[in-house]
Design a protein around this motif. Structure first.
Motif, PDB file in Angstrom:
ATOM      1  N   LEU A  22       0.870  -1.173   0.000  1.00 57.02           N
ATOM      2  CA  LEU A  22       0.000   0.000   0.000  1.00 57.02           C
ATOM      3  C   LEU A  22       0.904   1.219   0.000  1.00 57.02           C
ATOM      4  O   LEU A  22       2.015   1.171   0.528  1.00 57.02           O
ATOM      5  CB  LEU A  22      -0.893   0.009   1.245  1.00 57.02           C
ATOM      6  N   LEU A  23       0.430   2.315  -0.576  1.00 51.52           N
ATOM      7  CA  LEU A  23       1.269   3.511  -0.586  1.00 51.52           C
ATOM      8  C   LEU A  23       0.446   4.761  -0.309  1.00 51.52           C
ATOM      9  O   LEU A  23      -0.756   4.794  -0.522  1.00 51.52           O
ATOM     10  CB  LEU A  23       2.036   3.657  -1.908  1.00 51.52           C
ATOM     11  N   GLY A  49      -2.071  11.462  -2.500  1.00 49.27           N
ATOM     12  CA  GLY A  49      -2.589  10.270  -3.142  1.00 49.27           C
ATOM     13  C   GLY A  49      -2.447   9.026  -2.298  1.00 49.27           C
ATOM     14  O   GLY A  49      -1.653   8.984  -1.356  1.00 49.27           O
ATOM     15  N   ILE A  50      -3.236   8.010  -2.653  1.00 48.77           N
ATOM     16  CA  ILE A  50      -3.159   6.693  -2.021  1.00 48.77           C
ATOM     17  C   ILE A  50      -3.205   5.650  -3.137  1.00 48.77           C
ATOM     18  O   ILE A  50      -3.676   5.920  -4.231  1.00 48.77           O
ATOM     19  CB  ILE A  50      -4.312   6.441  -1.029  1.00 48.77           C
ATOM     20  N   ALA A 159       9.053   1.349   3.090  1.00 45.81           N
ATOM     21  CA  ALA A 159       9.987   2.080   2.218  1.00 45.81           C
ATOM     22  C   ALA A 159       9.513   3.531   2.142  1.00 45.81           C
ATOM     23  O   ALA A 159       8.321   3.796   1.992  1.00 45.81           O
ATOM     24  CB  ALA A 159      10.024   1.456   0.830  1.00 45.81           C
ATOM     25  N   VAL A 160      10.448   4.457   2.249  1.00 46.16           N
ATOM     26  CA  VAL A 160      10.158   5.893   2.122  1.00 46.16           C
ATOM     27  C   VAL A 160      10.835   6.367   0.848  1.00 46.16           C
ATOM     28  O   VAL A 160      12.014   6.084   0.623  1.00 46.16           O
ATOM     29  CB  VAL A 160      10.661   6.684   3.346  1.00 46.16           C
ATOM     30  N   GLY A 182       6.668  10.018  -0.160  1.00 48.82           N
ATOM     31  CA  GLY A 182       5.676   9.011   0.184  1.00 48.82           C
ATOM     32  C   GLY A 182       6.267   7.794   0.854  1.00 48.82           C
ATOM     33  O   GLY A 182       7.470   7.724   1.114  1.00 48.82           O
ATOM     34  N   PHE A 183       5.386   6.849   1.140  1.00 44.89           N
ATOM     35  CA  PHE A 183       5.800   5.596   1.759  1.00 44.89           C
ATOM     36  C   PHE A 183       5.117   4.431   1.066  1.00 44.89           C
ATOM     37  O   PHE A 183       4.039   4.576   0.488  1.00 44.89           O
ATOM     38  CB  PHE A 183       5.453   5.585   3.252  1.00 44.89           C
ATOM     39  N   ARG A 184       5.762   3.288   1.106  1.00 43.40           N
ATOM     40  CA  ARG A 184       5.188   2.021   0.661  1.00 43.40           C
ATOM     41  C   ARG A 184       5.257   1.065   1.836  1.00 43.40           C
ATOM     42  O   ARG A 184       6.337   0.834   2.383  1.00 43.40           O
ATOM     43  CB  ARG A 184       5.963   1.447  -0.523  1.00 43.40           C
TER      44      ARG A 184
END
Length: 188
Positions: A22-23, A49-50, A159-160, A182-184
């Motif tokens: 997911l991000l 965003g997502i 993860a960034v 963002g991040f994952r």
């Protein structure tokens, strides 16, 4: 809808070795549109965003729902006002890693654009603004997304990343660039 089903079919058919994630992301974007540029109007602002995707080896397939709220000062009919550009994008992209941390991005985006003036103006003045700025009201525009990203932290589970992307929309005669952080979050 067919494009969404094709994307989901690809995601489901990937082998079990893939890593779903997911991000979330937030960023800063700017709109370039010839009629606005010639009138010295530069809408810019926040994006967020997502989404989700699957990573497999050196590739990531992802889908992102993104919202851009951009605005810029405009002087129309001798009165100051604010040009507003609201855009909702659904983007399907392929990120391919050039190294452990650097990736290139290529994708396709389906967009809904609404451009208005923030403060109410007379009907004649609004018609003049629509003509002068080639305003897009409730317009659909597809486009190509390309860019690059850098993953500066990856724990295996989280993860960034930072990312630059450009969205070219020929049918709307516009181009949007966006820089985001963002991040994952990997689900396995």
């Amino acid at each position: 809808m067919l494009k969404l089903l094709l994307f989901l079919t690809i995601l489901v058919s990937l082998p079990a070795l893939s890593q779903p994630y997911l991000l979330g992301q937030v960023g800063y974007g700017q709109l370039n549109q010839e009629a606005l540029d010639s009138n010295n109007v530069n809408p810019s602002g926040l994006s967020y965003g997502i989404g989700g995707g699957i990573r497999q080896n050196y590739f990531e397939f992802e889908g992102v729902l993104q919202k851009l709220d951009l605005s810029g000062d405009v002087d129309h009919d001798g009165a100051g006002n604010t040009f507003k550009h609201e855009q909702t994008s659904i983007t399907f992209a392929l990120n391919f890693y050039l190294s452990k941390s650097i990736y290139a991005r290529l994708g396709y985006s389906i967009n809904r654009i609404d451009q208005t003036l923030e403060e109410a103006v007379s009907a004649a003045s609004m018609e003049g603004a629509r003509d002068a700025y080639k305003m897009k009201e409730d317009t659909n525009a597809d486009g190509v997304v390309y860019g690059a990203g850098y993953v500066f932290y990856d724990s295996g589970k989280l993860a960034v990343f930072s990312q630059f992307e450009s969205l070219s929309m020929p049918t709307a005669d516009a181009n949007v660039w966006n820089i985001s952080l963002g991040f994952r979050f990997h689900l396995r």
